[in-house]
Enzyme design. Sequence first.
Site, PDB file in Angstrom:
ATOM      1  N   SER A   8      69.909   8.043  54.783  1.00  0.00           N
ATOM      2  CA  SER A   8      70.857   7.020  55.195  1.00  0.00           C
ATOM      3  C   SER A   8      72.248   7.406  54.696  1.00  0.00           C
ATOM      4  CB  SER A   8      70.460   5.658  54.612  1.00  0.00           C
ATOM      5  OG  SER A   8      71.387   4.673  54.994  1.00  0.00           O
ATOM      6  N   HIS A  61      57.036  19.674  43.998  1.00  0.00           N
ATOM      7  CA  HIS A  61      55.641  20.095  43.968  1.00  0.00           C
ATOM      8  C   HIS A  61      55.123  20.060  42.535  1.00  0.00           C
ATOM      9  CE1 HIS A  61      55.551  21.680  48.096  1.00  0.00           C
ATOM     10  NE2 HIS A  61      56.826  21.978  47.879  1.00  0.00           N
ATOM     11  N   ALA A 117      80.637  22.896  41.929  1.00  0.00           N
ATOM     12  CA  ALA A 117      80.028  23.927  42.769  1.00  0.00           C
ATOM     13  C   ALA A 117      78.958  24.675  41.990  1.00  0.00           C
ATOM     14  CB  ALA A 117      81.098  24.887  43.272  1.00  0.00           C
ATOM     15  N   THR A 141      69.486  17.722  37.580  1.00  0.00           N
ATOM     16  CA  THR A 141      68.091  17.350  37.356  1.00  0.00           C
ATOM     17  C   THR A 141      67.947  15.999  36.669  1.00  0.00           C
ATOM     18  OG1 THR A 141      68.064  18.544  35.255  1.00  0.00           O
ATOM     19  CG2 THR A 141      67.363  19.767  37.221  1.00  0.00           C
ATOM     20  N   ARG A 184      75.414  19.294  33.271  1.00  0.00           N
ATOM     21  CA  ARG A 184      75.691  18.390  32.149  1.00  0.00           C
ATOM     22  C   ARG A 184      77.088  17.826  32.349  1.00  0.00           C
ATOM     23  NH1 ARG A 184      79.204  20.633  28.725  1.00  0.00           N
ATOM     24  NH2 ARG A 184      79.502  22.875  28.797  1.00  0.00           N
TER      25      ARG A 184
END
Length: 188
Positions: free
Chosen positions: A77, A116, A162, A167, A182
Amino acid sequence: MSHMPWLYFSAPPHVAAWARVWQGEVHAALTAVEQVVLDPSCFVAEEANLFAEPHRTIRVGARASIGAHAFVHGPVSLAAEVSINPYATLDGGQKGIVIGEGTRIATHAALFAFDHGLARAETIRAQPVRSLGIVVGRDVWIGAHATITDGVRVGDGAVVGAGAVVTHDVPDYAIVGGVPARVISHRR
């Protein structure tokens, strides 16, 4: 315009006239075969790759744009005035990607809302897939070649440098960079 979609929104009247007809044809072709909801004012390059099978809808808001060769796999969306530049990849997994108003996603950036398993007892291809989803706030800039992984929330006004690999969640107005990313500064 396909590689520089912002030109669609600033085109002089004689160019805008044919471009609107062209976009009408692109919209009609996409809505005929994919589960897409396109605001009439959005721009989608005819070279963009949108895949939205049932239950994986792609929604594109007012004056949003998707550039040439971008890969968008629903559920995704895009709010108003979101810009997905050429060659960006957005894969919504099962839970989806939500992008807030005015956000800019640079070329070759990648957002993957799935992952995964890694259990040693199974081959990689036999691992279960999970999907938590990704939420990107409004007025965010995601730099070229940046990657955002499943389960991440990027706060309003943030900047992802960039090449960064995000994570973990990014606070509002934070500037992040690196691998793994970070906080390196703030926009406030």
